[in-house]
Design an enzyme around this catalytic site. Sequence first.
Site, PDB file in Angstrom:
ATOM      1  N   TYR A 140       0.829  -1.204   0.000  1.00 26.30           N
ATOM      2  CA  TYR A 140       0.000   0.000   0.000  1.00 26.30           C
ATOM      3  C   TYR A 140       0.862   1.253   0.000  1.00 26.30           C
ATOM      4  O   TYR A 140       0.706   2.129  -0.850  1.00 26.30           O
ATOM      5  CB  TYR A 140      -0.920  -0.017   1.224  1.00 26.30           C
ATOM      6  CG  TYR A 140      -1.886   1.136   1.277  1.00 26.30           C
ATOM      7  CD1 TYR A 140      -2.960   1.212   0.394  1.00 26.30           C
ATOM      8  CD2 TYR A 140      -1.745   2.143   2.224  1.00 26.30           C
ATOM      9  CE1 TYR A 140      -3.862   2.266   0.438  1.00 26.30           C
ATOM     10  CE2 TYR A 140      -2.644   3.200   2.281  1.00 26.30           C
ATOM     11  CZ  TYR A 140      -3.700   3.258   1.395  1.00 26.30           C
ATOM     12  OH  TYR A 140      -4.593   4.309   1.451  1.00 26.30           O
ATOM     13  N   ASP A 141       1.818   1.324   0.948  1.00 27.71           N
ATOM     14  CA  ASP A 141       2.644   2.527   1.086  1.00 27.71           C
ATOM     15  C   ASP A 141       3.420   2.833  -0.189  1.00 27.71           C
ATOM     16  O   ASP A 141       3.381   3.947  -0.718  1.00 27.71           O
ATOM     17  CB  ASP A 141       3.647   2.361   2.239  1.00 27.71           C
ATOM     18  CG  ASP A 141       2.983   2.085   3.577  1.00 27.71           C
ATOM     19  OD1 ASP A 141       1.736   2.002   3.620  1.00 27.71           O
ATOM     20  OD2 ASP A 141       3.701   1.944   4.577  1.00 27.71           O
ATOM     21  N   GLU A 142       4.127   1.833  -0.689  1.00 32.21           N
ATOM     22  CA  GLU A 142       4.964   2.041  -1.873  1.00 32.21           C
ATOM     23  C   GLU A 142       4.123   2.139  -3.148  1.00 32.21           C
ATOM     24  O   GLU A 142       4.504   2.831  -4.098  1.00 32.21           O
ATOM     25  CB  GLU A 142       6.011   0.931  -2.005  1.00 32.21           C
ATOM     26  CG  GLU A 142       7.039   0.904  -0.874  1.00 32.21           C
ATOM     27  CD  GLU A 142       8.038   2.056  -0.927  1.00 32.21           C
ATOM     28  OE1 GLU A 142       7.695   3.160  -1.400  1.00 32.21           O
ATOM     29  OE2 GLU A 142       9.185   1.845  -0.488  1.00 32.21           O
ATOM     30  N   GLY A 143       2.981   1.442  -3.169  1.00 33.60           N
ATOM     31  CA  GLY A 143       2.083   1.580  -4.314  1.00 33.60           C
ATOM     32  C   GLY A 143       1.596   3.006  -4.468  1.00 33.60           C
ATOM     33  O   GLY A 143       1.575   3.570  -5.570  1.00 33.60           O
ATOM     34  N   ARG A 272       1.085  10.216  13.865  1.00 29.57           N
ATOM     35  CA  ARG A 272       0.507  10.644  12.599  1.00 29.57           C
ATOM     36  C   ARG A 272      -0.290  11.919  12.855  1.00 29.57           C
ATOM     37  O   ARG A 272      -1.278  11.921  13.575  1.00 29.57           O
ATOM     38  CB  ARG A 272      -0.405   9.556  12.024  1.00 29.57           C
ATOM     39  CG  ARG A 272      -0.977   9.892  10.683  1.00 29.57           C
ATOM     40  CD  ARG A 272       0.051   9.855   9.559  1.00 29.57           C
ATOM     41  NE  ARG A 272       0.231   8.539   8.994  1.00 29.57           N
ATOM     42  CZ  ARG A 272       1.424   7.947   8.900  1.00 29.57           C
ATOM     43  NH1 ARG A 272       2.499   8.534   9.338  1.00 29.57           N
ATOM     44  NH2 ARG A 272       1.523   6.760   8.364  1.00 29.57           N
TER      45      ARG A 272
END
Length: 308
Positions: A140-143, A272
Amino acid sequence: MITGGAGFLGSHLSERLLNEGNDVLCVDNFYSGTKDNVSHLVGNPHFELMRHDVTFPLYVEVDEIYNLACPASPIHYQRDPVQTTKTSVHGAINMLGLAKRTKARIFQASTSEVYGDPEVHPQEESYWGRVNPIGIRSCYDEGKRCAETLFFDYYRQHKVEIKVVRIFNTYGPRMHPNDGRVVSNFIVQALRGEDITIYGDGSQTRSFCYVDDLIEGFVRLMASPAGVTGPINIGNPNEFTIKELAEAVLAKVGGKSRLVFNPLPSDDPKQRRPDVTLAKNTLDWQPRVQLDEGLDKTIHYFRNFLKA
């Protein structure tokens, strides 16, 4: 056109755009979105629902594209991590190709997860992030990071008009009850009288943005001048520990649920919180619904949902 239009955010955006007099093409493969989220819109002559997976090209005529397609909760995106990466990357390529052909303005729903487990707090858009490229959250993060790269390369190379927003934790009605996100988890567990599950010691922080505020940010960014590309953080800068959130939900729902602490998942960010200065200055946007009011609305939704 809204990809992921039957999801939590997509259904609220569909509603907003229809109310403003637009024709809306809602595209979804129903991997994590549901027809129930948009069933009340189906009779509207200005609304069209299409089953389609954005990892395959789509040939339609549109003038604006909101690209929201991608499972956004760890439970959903880790179920098929290869498909998650393909949705972000191939989906971006296909939607950018469509935008290039139709000369449509295109919006990318990116994420605060591009900042990873941050060393800078609060996170501003100039921070490059600290992301594990091979962890269980990386699909998810890198996508999403790669999708941002593609958007800016299409902007520079092909002059596609882009808008990129980085979404911070958002909550509200139509969240999936079993998506593993902390707000829906705590509310559903409390309403069912189950133990409230906290991962880690509950000291990690999040900033929670009510869905109506987020959608307002989307619409303002899409309507902004062509040179305003983003990325722009959209989120609520008020920061709470996970334990504080659990206690707030329990106080509102009542009952005999206990707080139970489990091991923290790997690569879970400790902090966050968005810096929303750019959104304030560029879009004249800031969140209006605070956690106390937003939790009341979300609890009311889930109370009715669980009765149905």
